[in-house]
Design a protein around this motif. Structure first.
Motif, PDB file in Angstrom:
ATOM      1  N   TYR A 133       0.829  -1.216   0.000  1.00 39.49           N
ATOM      2  CA  TYR A 133       0.000   0.000   0.000  1.00 39.49           C
ATOM      3  C   TYR A 133       0.861   1.262   0.000  1.00 39.49           C
ATOM      4  CZ  TYR A 133       1.631   0.128   4.717  1.00 39.49           C
ATOM      5  OH  TYR A 133       2.482   0.171   5.787  1.00 39.49           O
ATOM      6  N   PRO A 154       3.990   4.074  -0.616  1.00 39.09           N
ATOM      7  CA  PRO A 154       4.761   4.576  -1.763  1.00 39.09           C
ATOM      8  C   PRO A 154       6.073   3.811  -1.945  1.00 39.09           C
ATOM      9  CG  PRO A 154       4.121   6.385  -0.289  1.00 39.09           C
ATOM     10  CD  PRO A 154       3.697   5.119   0.378  1.00 39.09           C
ATOM     11  N   ASP A 158      -1.365  10.540  11.512  1.00 42.89           N
ATOM     12  CA  ASP A 158      -2.066   9.729  10.512  1.00 42.89           C
ATOM     13  C   ASP A 158      -1.416   8.363  10.309  1.00 42.89           C
ATOM     14  OD1 ASP A 158       0.208  10.433   9.116  1.00 42.89           O
ATOM     15  OD2 ASP A 158      -0.834  11.719   7.657  1.00 42.89           O
ATOM     16  N   GLY A 159      -0.413   8.061  11.114  1.00 43.30           N
ATOM     17  CA  GLY A 159       0.214   6.750  11.024  1.00 43.30           C
ATOM     18  C   GLY A 159       1.100   6.570   9.804  1.00 43.30           C
ATOM     19  N   LEU A 160       1.309   7.640   9.055  1.00 43.67           N
ATOM     20  CA  LEU A 160       2.126   7.536   7.848  1.00 43.67           C
ATOM     21  C   LEU A 160       3.533   8.087   8.113  1.00 43.67           C
ATOM     22  CD1 LEU A 160      -0.478   8.660   5.185  1.00 43.67           C
ATOM     23  CD2 LEU A 160       0.289   6.336   5.698  1.00 43.67           C
ATOM     24  N   ILE A 163      -4.929   2.775  13.413  1.00 45.35           N
ATOM     25  CA  ILE A 163      -5.015   4.129  12.856  1.00 45.35           C
ATOM     26  C   ILE A 163      -5.563   3.973  11.433  1.00 45.35           C
ATOM     27  CG2 ILE A 163      -3.729   6.216  12.242  1.00 45.35           C
ATOM     28  CD1 ILE A 163      -1.542   5.252  14.262  1.00 45.35           C
ATOM     29  N   THR A 174      -5.758   5.482   8.702  1.00 46.83           N
ATOM     30  CA  THR A 174      -5.016   5.837   7.487  1.00 46.83           C
ATOM     31  C   THR A 174      -3.672   5.125   7.366  1.00 46.83           C
ATOM     32  OG1 THR A 174      -4.384   7.776   8.779  1.00 46.83           O
ATOM     33  CG2 THR A 174      -6.024   8.111   7.063  1.00 46.83           C
ATOM     34  N   GLN A 175      -3.297   4.364   8.415  1.00 53.03           N
ATOM     35  CA  GLN A 175      -1.929   3.836   8.440  1.00 53.03           C
ATOM     36  C   GLN A 175      -1.618   2.897   7.272  1.00 53.03           C
ATOM     37  OE1 GLN A 175      -0.365   2.263  12.256  1.00 53.03           O
ATOM     38  NE2 GLN A 175       1.476   3.262  11.519  1.00 53.03           N
ATOM     39  N   PHE A 176      -2.572   2.056   6.915  1.00 52.74           N
ATOM     40  CA  PHE A 176      -2.308   1.071   5.866  1.00 52.74           C
ATOM     41  C   PHE A 176      -3.159   1.312   4.623  1.00 52.74           C
ATOM     42  CE2 PHE A 176      -1.333  -1.212   9.916  1.00 52.74           C
ATOM     43  CZ  PHE A 176       0.038  -1.296   9.733  1.00 52.74           C
ATOM     44  N   SER A 177      -3.611   2.561   4.456  1.00 51.99           N
ATOM     45  CA  SER A 177      -4.408   2.873   3.280  1.00 51.99           C
ATOM     46  C   SER A 177      -3.512   2.986   2.052  1.00 51.99           C
ATOM     47  CB  SER A 177      -5.120   4.207   3.471  1.00 51.99           C
ATOM     48  OG  SER A 177      -5.884   4.154   4.642  1.00 51.99           O
ATOM     49  N   PRO A 178      -4.005   2.533   0.919  1.00 51.04           N
ATOM     50  CA  PRO A 178      -3.202   2.653  -0.298  1.00 51.04           C
ATOM     51  C   PRO A 178      -2.868   4.120  -0.574  1.00 51.04           C
ATOM     52  CG  PRO A 178      -5.103   1.250  -0.675  1.00 51.04           C
ATOM     53  CD  PRO A 178      -5.285   1.854   0.672  1.00 51.04           C
ATOM     54  N   HIS A 179      -1.621   4.391  -0.823  1.00 55.22           N
ATOM     55  CA  HIS A 179      -1.188   5.786  -0.939  1.00 55.22           C
ATOM     56  C   HIS A 179      -1.761   6.461  -2.178  1.00 55.22           C
ATOM     57  CE1 HIS A 179       1.806   5.357  -4.234  1.00 55.22           C
ATOM     58  NE2 HIS A 179       1.828   4.103  -3.818  1.00 55.22           N
ATOM     59  N   TRP A 180      -2.191   5.638  -3.142  1.00 53.13           N
ATOM     60  CA  TRP A 180      -2.733   6.236  -4.370  1.00 53.13           C
ATOM     61  C   TRP A 180      -4.219   6.545  -4.223  1.00 53.13           C
ATOM     62  CZ3 TRP A 180      -0.951   1.284  -3.718  1.00 53.13           C
ATOM     63  CH2 TRP A 180      -1.891   0.261  -3.770  1.00 53.13           C
ATOM     64  N   GLU A 181      -4.802   6.202  -3.091  1.00 48.28           N
ATOM     65  CA  GLU A 181      -6.210   6.525  -2.851  1.00 48.28           C
ATOM     66  C   GLU A 181      -6.265   7.488  -1.678  1.00 48.28           C
ATOM     67  OE1 GLU A 181      -8.760   3.147  -2.519  1.00 48.28           O
ATOM     68  OE2 GLU A 181      -7.793   2.117  -4.180  1.00 48.28           O
ATOM     69  N   MET A 190      -8.469   7.759   1.755  1.00 53.95           N
ATOM     70  CA  MET A 190      -9.167   6.524   2.071  1.00 53.95           C
ATOM     71  C   MET A 190      -8.739   6.008   3.428  1.00 53.95           C
ATOM     72  SD  MET A 190      -9.394   2.857   0.270  1.00 53.95           S
ATOM     73  CE  MET A 190      -8.544   2.105   1.632  1.00 53.95           C
ATOM     74  N   MET A 231      -8.791   2.648   6.089  1.00 53.44           N
ATOM     75  CA  MET A 231      -9.018   1.211   6.159  1.00 53.44           C
ATOM     76  C   MET A 231      -8.854   0.802   7.606  1.00 53.44           C
ATOM     77  SD  MET A 231      -7.214  -1.837   4.057  1.00 53.44           S
ATOM     78  CE  MET A 231      -5.988  -2.229   5.256  1.00 53.44           C
ATOM     79  N   LEU A 290     -14.952  -3.411   8.938  1.00 50.38           N
ATOM     80  CA  LEU A 290     -13.926  -2.821   8.101  1.00 50.38           C
ATOM     81  C   LEU A 290     -14.463  -1.521   7.498  1.00 50.38           C
ATOM     82  CD1 LEU A 290     -11.108  -3.625   6.991  1.00 50.38           C
ATOM     83  CD2 LEU A 290     -12.302  -4.663   5.063  1.00 50.38           C
ATOM     84  N   GLU A 305     -14.042   1.540   4.783  1.00 47.04           N
ATOM     85  CA  GLU A 305     -13.311   1.907   3.568  1.00 47.04           C
ATOM     86  C   GLU A 305     -13.730   3.279   3.110  1.00 47.04           C
ATOM     87  OE1 GLU A 305     -13.006  -0.947   0.428  1.00 47.04           O
ATOM     88  OE2 GLU A 305     -13.055  -2.608   1.816  1.00 47.04           O
TER      89      GLU A 305
END
Lengths: 392, 538
Positions: free
Chosen positions: A56, A58, A308-310, B513, B515-522, B525, B527, B536, B538
């Motif tokens: 997921y 980058p 945001d955990g990122l 969290i 947003t922690q594992f959300s696809p970066h291209w979305e 989003m 999850m 879940l 989305e």
């Protein structure tokens, strides 16, 4: 010791991110020095689940591309193993496992949905409580302890230097750049400084008047005695992350974290709590065929999270010779790629293989100083001294 | 402030099933006396002891090195419980004094608040028997956990029949279940001579006492008494190896040493025996003290790492006391259990007084341990002779099958089948060049000490080998950490029947969290990792 020494690139923090960055830089012929307050990879970098499945992110595609090559590139074993199996004990868990798999599919990777029988064929110690699972033909896992040492040794093999037991105490700026790094073992000059100091990264940012909101927390893991090797060791589920090691130990973590305060540059000891029992239960539920297996070890680690955990991986505008990096508690698996990105930020000012736009500091411009209180991410009590006998 | 993070530990703190003012761990002379004194002072006391230990645990050389020489009787739990009570009259006295005595109960963890844990409602211990585990809270803790064997390897020591002196003593005197007829004892110090006398007393033949030094180390009269009973004492000798046609020890080959400590070829002799008892030393069992964060120091005269104690036997952690062998062990304590008892009396009364109880008064007499020669120098002498006679291809760590050579060369484990020029260039010496050697770091690389015996059989010899490689002594190698559970227990036993509902309902594998594992291209989003009562997102 007040002698002035230094390196082209000084990296603050000998965790997995800093070591990988240092290794990539040293490979490229850059004169690099890593300053580590303790022993390399001693904190969360060396004590985690070893997962390497973050498509997921980058950095995800580069993570997937690099891992199978790492043993050869480093010259030391990482115990990297491909593939993952996710076992679900409820429909909700299955939905999550599928979502992970589908994100991989969107990136071009292959996976299979497993029914109960297929789960049990692949993982004979799984039980009838499994409702299904996923078999990812991507991702994988590695041994964190071996990997951090491999980065450290590889870095040295390419001429890089590591100073352990060296705590950074100050950053001296002149003309919009950091020119020297002050430590408990003298002062070091630098052309570029990389700050990848885990939970302490925020404190270094503060020294540079840069706002990097981070909240540290303690997380725990358990390890069993070895059992015969599964066909695929990367088995997880039921709210646990982890793997079977190549020795055969089941090593898993998960469950509640404890938000804490880290008031200074010292990292508190690695303490476990009775949570090890809850972890044992989760593991026995996930793999009922291993319920009789003995738990022989547990450990904990401190990790930091952004709101945001990122991650934050950014070359600062000012001071312009500083790269700031925190992986927001998900650093090990991505380390081959994150280190490469940092080395490119150092050498070229930008990452050549991925768009790091989502990982910049700008997103926290409006984050208030008391954001942890707003989020509920606060320590149960103020940081206390080691009154370990308790409240007597 | 908003609600505390529901996925954090907030609201899920473990609740001990019982809270007592004083828990005493270990029912040897120190623990029994501590418990009795505190109980007589009016304090509610629980005294916990792990004996009789389950047969499977004994087979792993936990907590002492039993060397597979338990006879079949140890499988009979009821009989063993009877024997443990019979052979330790202090248990009955404790019971009479109103102490709640819990036998066959392991203490596998000690949990306290500290810099990285602030969520525990009280200090607590993790307890378990063979079926289940539970937590018990305490106000005061007296640790009287005894001492464990210092073991050194020799070719063939993996065979059944290699015991430690503490393990042998337990099987002889506590369980009366030693399955050996003819013992060779290694070491002629007070420990070796004491063990030999104990064996003879229980009808076990002592085939020889082997001593690396040129003289008997222990009391000359005691040695003469043993010689008079036909026990040969071979000074200036070491072990070449143990032999046997099966996995059992059937004989031991010893070899004489010259003035420089080198084996004299041709001086080998074969001693028929079915067990070899290493009586080179014991070291304090400081696992629980380490877990509560008590400061320890290396005390040569006290058997190794010991807790820092004040005059009342209190550790650096308020409310936690230590007494008996785990507070520091020396030769005089073998002959005189009164020394440990006295320490227990001091600790028990001090604990009681700090709880507001009025003891029977009287000054606390803290015994001063007799200064002895540094035991670790003796361990090092033994190790040097064993290397000289047995070489480097000898397992240090039996669980993980790591040899002395593999340890000092920091070889990755054999099952990785890894070789590279870079790896071959690395060793304990290069690690030492990067900073002070740390046994935990070497453990991670070589796996020495990572097996099911929880490094009980290799801790000291790994430390000695690292010290030797770094040109220093073992006291300069930092104490490797102890991790809970400090007894290897099955997942099904640790299983918490008392788990709070919130633990199950809010459990996530990572922070939760969204947003922690959300696809970066979305972008944008979420999850959210689902819990037992959420879906879940989305």
């Amino acid at each position: 010791m007040t002698t002035t020494r230094g390196a082209a690139v000084v990296i603050i923090g000998g965790g997995v991110t800093g070591l990988s960055a240092g290794w990539w830089l040293a490979r490229a012929g850059v004169d690099v020095l890593v300053l580590e307050k303790g022993i390399v990879g001693w904190e969360a970098s060396g004590r985690n689940g070893g997962g390497a499945t973050h498509v997921y992110s980058p950095f995800g595609l580069e993570e997937q591309r690099l891992w199978p090559q790492m043993d050869g590139l480093l010259g030391y074993p990482t115990e990297h193993q491909p593939e993952r199996i996710g076992i679900a004990l409820t429909e909700t868990q299955l939905a999550l496992a599928r979502r992970w798999a589908e994100i991989g599919e969107l990136r071009g990777f292959r996976w299979e949905l497993l029914d109960r029988q297929q789960v049990k064929e692949l993982v004979p110690i799984a039980g009838d409580n499994a409702v299904g699972g996923t078999y990812l033909h991507f991702g994988g896992h590695a041994n964190p302890q071996r990997t951090v040492q491999a980065y450290a040794w590889g870095l040295q093999d390419h001429g890089g230097r590591i100073l352990q037991h060296t705590t950074v105490t100050g950053l001296v700026q002149r003309g919009g750049r950091v020119i020297t790094v002050e430590t408990t073992r003298g002062t070091f000059g630098a052309d570029v400084v990389v700050i990848a100091a885990g939970p302490q990264t925020g404190m270094f940012a503060e020294m540079l008047d840069v706002w990097l909101p981070l909240a540290p927390a303690r997380v725990e893991m358990i390890a069993t005695e070895p059992i015969p090797l599964l066909a695929v060791g990367g088995v997880a589920g039921n709210g646990l992350y982890g793997r079977q090691t190549l020795r055969g130990n089941l090593v898993y973590g998960g469950g509640p974290h404890e938000w804490i305060n880290v008031p200074d540059m010292a990292t508190p000891s690695h303490t476990n709590t009775p949570l090890v029992r809850n972890l044992a239960r989760r593991l026995a539920e996930l793999l009922p065929g291993a319920a009789h297996v003995r738990l022989i070890r547990s450990w904990s680690g401190l990790v930091e999270n952004t709101p945001d955990g990122l991650p934050v991986v950014e070359r600062l505008a000012r001071p312009h010779n500083v790269v700031l990096a925190t992986m927001s508690s998900v650093g090990f698996g991505l380390s081959p790629a994150s280190g490469r990105a940092i080395s490119e930020l150092v050498q070229h000012g930008r990452c050549l293989f991925a768009d790091l736009g989502a990982l910049g500091l700008a997103r926290f411009a409006d984050t208030p100083p008391d954001w942890r209180e707003h989020a509920g991410w606060v320590a149960a009590r103020p940081a206390v001294e080691a009154t370990a006998g308790g409240d007597c | 402030m908003r609600e505390p993070d529901p996925r954090s530990i907030a609201g899920k703190a473990p609740t001990p099933e019982r809270h007592v003012p004083l828990v005493v761990v270990g029912a040897g002379p120190a623990g029994v006396t501590a418990a009795i004194e505190a109980a007589r002072a009016g304090v509610e006391v629980v005294l916990v002891d792990e004996h009789p230990v389950d047969n499977d645990m004994m087979a792993m050389d936990v907590p002492l090195c039993f060397g597979q020489r338990m006879d079949g009787a140890v499988r009979n739990r009821a009989a063993m419980l009877e024997r443990v009570v019979e052979t330790n009259p202090g248990l009955a006295s404790a019971n009479d004094a109103g102490v709640d005595v819990q036998l066959g109960t392991y203490v596998w963890g000690a949990f306290v608040n500290g810099p990285s844990v602030q969520s525990l409602p009280a200090p607590m211990l993790g307890l378990a028997d063979d079926r289940r585990s539970w937590l018990i809270g305490y106000d005061r803790l007296v640790v009287a956990a005894g001492a464990r064997d210092v073991l050194l390897g020799f070719p063939g020591w993996e065979r059944a029949g290699t015991l430690g002196a503490a393990g042998a003593a337990a099987l002889l005197a506590r369980y009366r279940a030693l399955a050996a007829r003819r013992l060779v004892i290694v070491g002629s110090g007070a420990l070796g001579l004491h063990t030999a006398a104990l064996a003879l007393e229980h009808g076990v033949e002592v085939a020889a006492i082997v001593e690396v030094e040129g003289r008997v180390r222990g009391n000359a009269d005691a040695a003469r008494a043993l010689a008079a009973r036909g026990v040969p004492i071979l000074t200036a000798h070491t072990i070449r190896g143990a032999r046997g046609r099966t996995g059992e020890i059937e004989s031991l080959v010893v070899v004489g040493l010259d003035g420089q400590g080198a084996p004299v070829s041709g001086s080998e002799r074969v001693i028929a025996c079915d067990a070899v008892c290493l009586a080179i030393g014991v070291t304090p069992s400081v696992e629980l003290l380490h877990l509560v964060g008590a400061r320890v120091r290396f005390a040569a005269a006290l058997g190794g790492w010991v807790p820092e104690l004040d005059a009342a036997m209190q550790t650096s952690v308020a409310g936690v006391f230590a007494a008996g062998d785990c507070a520091g062990v020396h030769d005089a304590m073998l002959a005189d259990p009164g020394i440990a008892s006295e320490q227990g009396r001091v600790a028990g009364l001090a604990a009681a007084e700090s709880l507001g109880a009025t003891g029977r008064g009287g000054p606390l007499r803290t015994p001063v341990p007799a200064a002895t020669e540094a035991p670790h120098a003796y361990w090092q002498t033994w190790l040097a002779s064993l290397i000289a006679a047995g070489g480097w291809e000898v397992n240090v760590c039996q669980c993980e099958e790591v040899t002395r050579r593999e340890l000092v060369e920091t070889r990755p484990p054999r099952y990785l089948k890894w070789d590279s020029p870079q790896m071959s260039a690395r060793s304990v010496s290069t690690l030492a060049g990067d900073g002070p050697l740390n046994q935990d770091q070497v453990k991670r690389l070589t796996r020495a000490g990572m097996g099911p015996c929880q490094s009980r059989r290799c801790r000291e010899q790994v430390g000695l080998l690292l010290a030797q490689a770094a040109g220093t002594t073992i006291d300069r190698i930092p104490l490797p950490t102890f991790r809970p559970p400090v007894r290897p227990l099955p997942l099904s036993v640790l299983w918490p029947a008392d788990e709070p509902a919130a633990m199950r309902e809010e459990w996530v594998s990572w922070f939760g969290i969204p947003t922690q594992f959300s696809p970066h291209w979305e972008a944008g989003m979420a999850m959210d990792e689902p819990t037992a009562h959420t879906r879940l997102v989305e």
